[in-house]
Design an enzyme around this catalytic site. Structure first.
Site: not given
Length: 817
Positions: A390, A713, A756
């Site tokens: 992470g 993306s 996101k």
């Protein structure tokens, strides 16, 4: 010849003379003639010497200890300073009488008397003439006798034989001085400078290594020539003895080689160590053997240790290999072979520890509790290899410490960032100078148990160098099927790591080589929401920083609203490191006021935050209006968490060129090209004229040109931006999107969904368009994070356009023909 020291009458030996203490005035022929012309007194006090003989002309120092001798010397020194000196027949007699002394002696003159601190008297005497005792007059308080002179027969002046004898005496004396290690070489100078013939004979006779009887016999010879011959005979014998002795010594002497020399030095060191209370090498090795008996070794390890200890016993302690071998055996003894800490299986207590130390992170805590549960039921389960991945600052490393506390295990951490030497993991072969075991074995030795919680921090930051690939060395460490016999080059044996609980941390899983990634169970840790950050700051960061700055909750408090202001206006991260820095800045301001006794608000206000931290700088990630055509909000993943991304496009008259700016990577540029080609291919469906693409230039830009951006993306956002630009229609308000596109208009799934979504929520977005395959990612996110958001799942680009574009014309819309 002999080396003279100051002697005592009770224990006198000319062979012990010290040359520095001896007074040797060299007698000249004139002195000798003057001395021979002196008249002898009729009677003299007689001083018996225990073990030496005084010759005429010779000066010797004597230390007198007997009462009679001391009184005699004191009386004579106060009087005429002339005494008679004779040697005792039996040197053991303490109080010699007239029958215990030789009849022939030497008249002596007292040159100096010295009183010593111990009560003895040292007297320096010079021999004058030979005499014979005629009759003893008295024995109290000391011997006194009448004497008569003993005439000395001298050879003729031109006696060549006598001259040759004297030359031989000088030559032999010089040879004896050279051969004898006890006579200083300065004595050669004295021999060469003696001019008097009789003094030469007497000087040599006095200093030869002879018994008292032999010297007394020499003194008793009246003829000088005969005495010289007898002296020469004794000198020849002494020279032959010296040469023979030196010859024997040279034959049996051997040169010590370096190893033997070191051995003797070591023996001396050993003795010194024992005197100082230290431990000798033998005792140290015996202690190692005793300590080995307490270790929980299997038979193979025990035999290996005994073999290596036996090798150490055969080594020279001064050789470099001895130190290496000792370090090796000490490591063997210090490693926790078969030593395991007992795990705590109180799952409720473990849950409390994890909840207390970390807010959120439910998935990680759930996995740890599951592991504890299985361990409790089986009690022999191999520890899994967990990898927490992470963004920075979300608590990956601190999770390991909490897990160790919950399990009751030791906590060990090594940082792998920038490691480029394979030997750091596997160790060096012990034959190298400065060899050490690898960090894995070193850390286990430090932990003291074979089942600690082992944090491998920043495993994605490993790099290859000239010394090998450390990530490849970790393959064995992190394979549950292999690490029960991990081989360290220094240890030269397999070590069981199967009970160690490895927890690796990383920021980017794609940077880890596939074989290593495959061996680990990956648990993703996404960024925190604003609400979570506020709770973490209130529960952990603020109290921690208060204590660090010497303040208490009585000195300063802060509300959730103010913490939220700091989070939204001054930090832009997935974790909480920067947030902690800003909180520390606020606390420091209060600490300064306390120290300077100034007025300040004990409860932090919004104004205080602006005063200390300045005007909020991070408002740019808020959603911008949709008035202008061609502006679309995309969603991006970064190393510090999610972020919103603005896609802008502009149209101008030209020849159909496409310009792409904003520091974009190749993949992102390809997405823009694909989007434009899709629009050209479907122009009629979209209500666009083909001539538009030949008459106008299109410029597509992603702001923040200093920041590199890449990835597929933003594909649907770019396509939406271009369609909005070409149709001059507004994009739906408070809408963001993420997804990859294909030339056929398909929408493909992308990663980093949770990050996101959190970024979109921070920016005030209400609706989000995603690929239908990303629905599973949304289902894994806690419902509270999704409040206020509406999700649209699409498969085709046409669905995106239907959802994103409105029928309203954009502000200042252009008419395109």
């Amino acid at each position: 010849m002999s080396n003279h020291k100051i002697l005592t009458i009770d224990n006198l030996s000319l062979q012990e003379f010290d040359s520095e203490a001896e007074l040797i005035p060299l007698l000249t022929p004139e002195d000798e003639e003057e001395m021979n012309n002196e008249e002898l007194p009729l009677s003299l006090p007689i001083l018996p010497l225990r073990n030496t003989v005084l010759f005429p002309g010779v000066v010797i120092p004597i230390s007198a200890g007997r009462d009679k001798s001391i009184k005699l010397i004191n009386d004579a020194n106060a009087g005429g300073k002339i005494i008679g000196v004779v040697s005792q027949i039996n040197e053991e007699d303490e109080d010699p009488s007239k029958d215990d002394i030789h009849k022939i002696g030497t008249v002596a003159r007292i040159l100096r008397v010295l009183k010593m601190p111990d009560g003895n008297v040292t007297v320096i005497l010079q021999g004058k003439k030979r005499f014979e005792i005629d009759q003893v007059v008295s024995e109290e308080p000391y011997l006194t006798a009448t004497i008569k002179e003993v005439e000395e027969k001298r050879p003729e002046e031109n006696d060549s034989e006598f001259t040759a004898i004297l030359d031989s005496v000088k030559e032999l004396a010089i040879q004896i001085i050279k051969e004898s290690p006890n006579i200083p070489s300065e004595a050669t100078f004295a021999i060469k400078n003696i001019e008097s013939q009789s003094f030469l004979i007497n000087f040599v006779s006095s200093n030869m290594n002879l018994s008292v009887k032999e010297k007394q016999d020499l003194l008793s010879i009246n003829g000088l020539k005969e005495r010289a011959l007898e002296t020469l005979r004794y000198m020849n014998v002494e020279l032959q003895k010296l040469e023979l002795k030196n010859d024997i010594q040279s034959k049996v002497r051997f040169d010590l080689d370096q190893q033997q020399r070191e051995y003797f030095l070591h023996q001396q060191m050993k003795t010194i160590q024992e005197e100082l209370g230290g431990v000798s090498q033998e005792e140290e090795m015996d202690e190692m053997g005793l300590k080995a008996k307490t270790k929980k070794w299997d038979e193979k390890t025990q035999k290996h240790f005994e073999k290596e200890l036996s090798k150490m016993r055969r080594m020279n302690p001064q050789s470099p290999d001895f130190g290496i071998q000792r370090n090796y055996l000490e490591l063997f003894l210090e490693l926790p072979w078969g030593e395991y800490s007992k795990d705590k299986f109180d799952l409720k207590f473990a849950q409390k520890i994890l909840d207390k130390d970390h807010f959120g992170l439910e998935e990680v805590k759930k996995r740890m509790i599951e592991h504890l549960a299985v361990l409790k039921l089986r009690n022999d389960m191999k520890s899994p290899i967990i990898c927490l991945t992470g963004p920075p600052g979300v608590g990956k490393t601190s999770i390991g410490r909490s897990v160790a506390e919950a399990l009751g295990r030791e906590y060990v951490r090594i940082s792998l960032g920038g490691l480029r030497d394979e030997a750091e993991i596997r160790g060096h072969r012990k034959t190298y100078i400065g060899a050490m075991p690898g960090r894995i074995i070193q850390s286990l030795k430090k932990a003291g148990t074979s089942n600690p919680v082992f944090i491998l921090d920043e495993i994605d930051k490993l790099s290859s160098g000239n010394s090998g690939d450390p990530s490849s060395a970790l393959l064995e460490v992190l394979d549950p099927e292999q690490n029960n016999a991990f081989y360290d080059n220094f240890l030269e044996m397999g070590y069981d790591l199967s009970k160690v609980m490895f927890i690796a941390t990383s920021n980017n899983m794609s940077a880890i080589q596939p074989a290593l990634r495959d061996r680990m169970e990956v648990i993703k840790m996404s960024g925190y929401t604003i609400e979570e950050k506020v709770e973490i700051a209130k529960r952990h960061l603020f109290p921690k920083q208060l204590e660090a700055h010497g303040l208490t909750s009585k000195d300063l408090t802060i509300g959730k609203k103010q913490l939220e202001k700091i989070v939204e206006g001054y930090t832009r991260e997935s974790g909480v490191r920067n947030l902690e820095t800003k909180i520390a800045q606020v606390i420091r301001n209060a600490a300064k006021a306390v120290a300077m006794e100034e007025e300040y608000n004990k409860k932090v206000t919004d104004e205080d935050i602006v005063t200390v931290l300045g005007v909020p700088r991070l408002e740019r990630d808020k959603y911008e209006n949709n008035d202008v055509a061609g502006v679309v909000t995309g969603l991006a993943w970064t190393s510090v968490g999610g972020d919103i991304l603005f896609i802008e496009s502009l149209i101008s008259e030209g020849k159909g060129a496409l310009t792409i700016t904003g520091n974009l990577g190749n993949v992102m540029k390809e997405s823009a090209t694909i989007a434009l080609e899709y629009i050209k291919a479907n122009a009629k469906k979209l209500g666009l004229g083909v001539e538009l693409f030949q008459k106008y230039n299109i410029h597509l830009h992603v702001p923040e040109g200093a920041t590199p951006k890449d990835g597929p993306s933003a594909g649907i956002a770019m396509l939406t931006s271009l369609v909005s630009l070409l149709t001059q229609k507004k994009v739906k308000k408070s809408l963001a999107m993420t997804g990859e596109i294909t030339l056929r208009g398909k929408v493909l799934p992308v990663g980093g969904i949770k990050e996101k979504i959190l970024a979109a929520k921070r920016a005030g977005i209400k609706e989000i368009i995603l690929c239908h395959e990303n629905k599973s990612d949304i289902d894994e996110i806690k419902a509270e994070y999704l409040e206020g958001l509406t999700f649209h799942y699409v498969k085709e680009m046409s669905e995106v356009l239907a959802l994103a574009l409105t029928d309203q014309n954009a502000k200042n819309a252009k008419t395109l023909k």
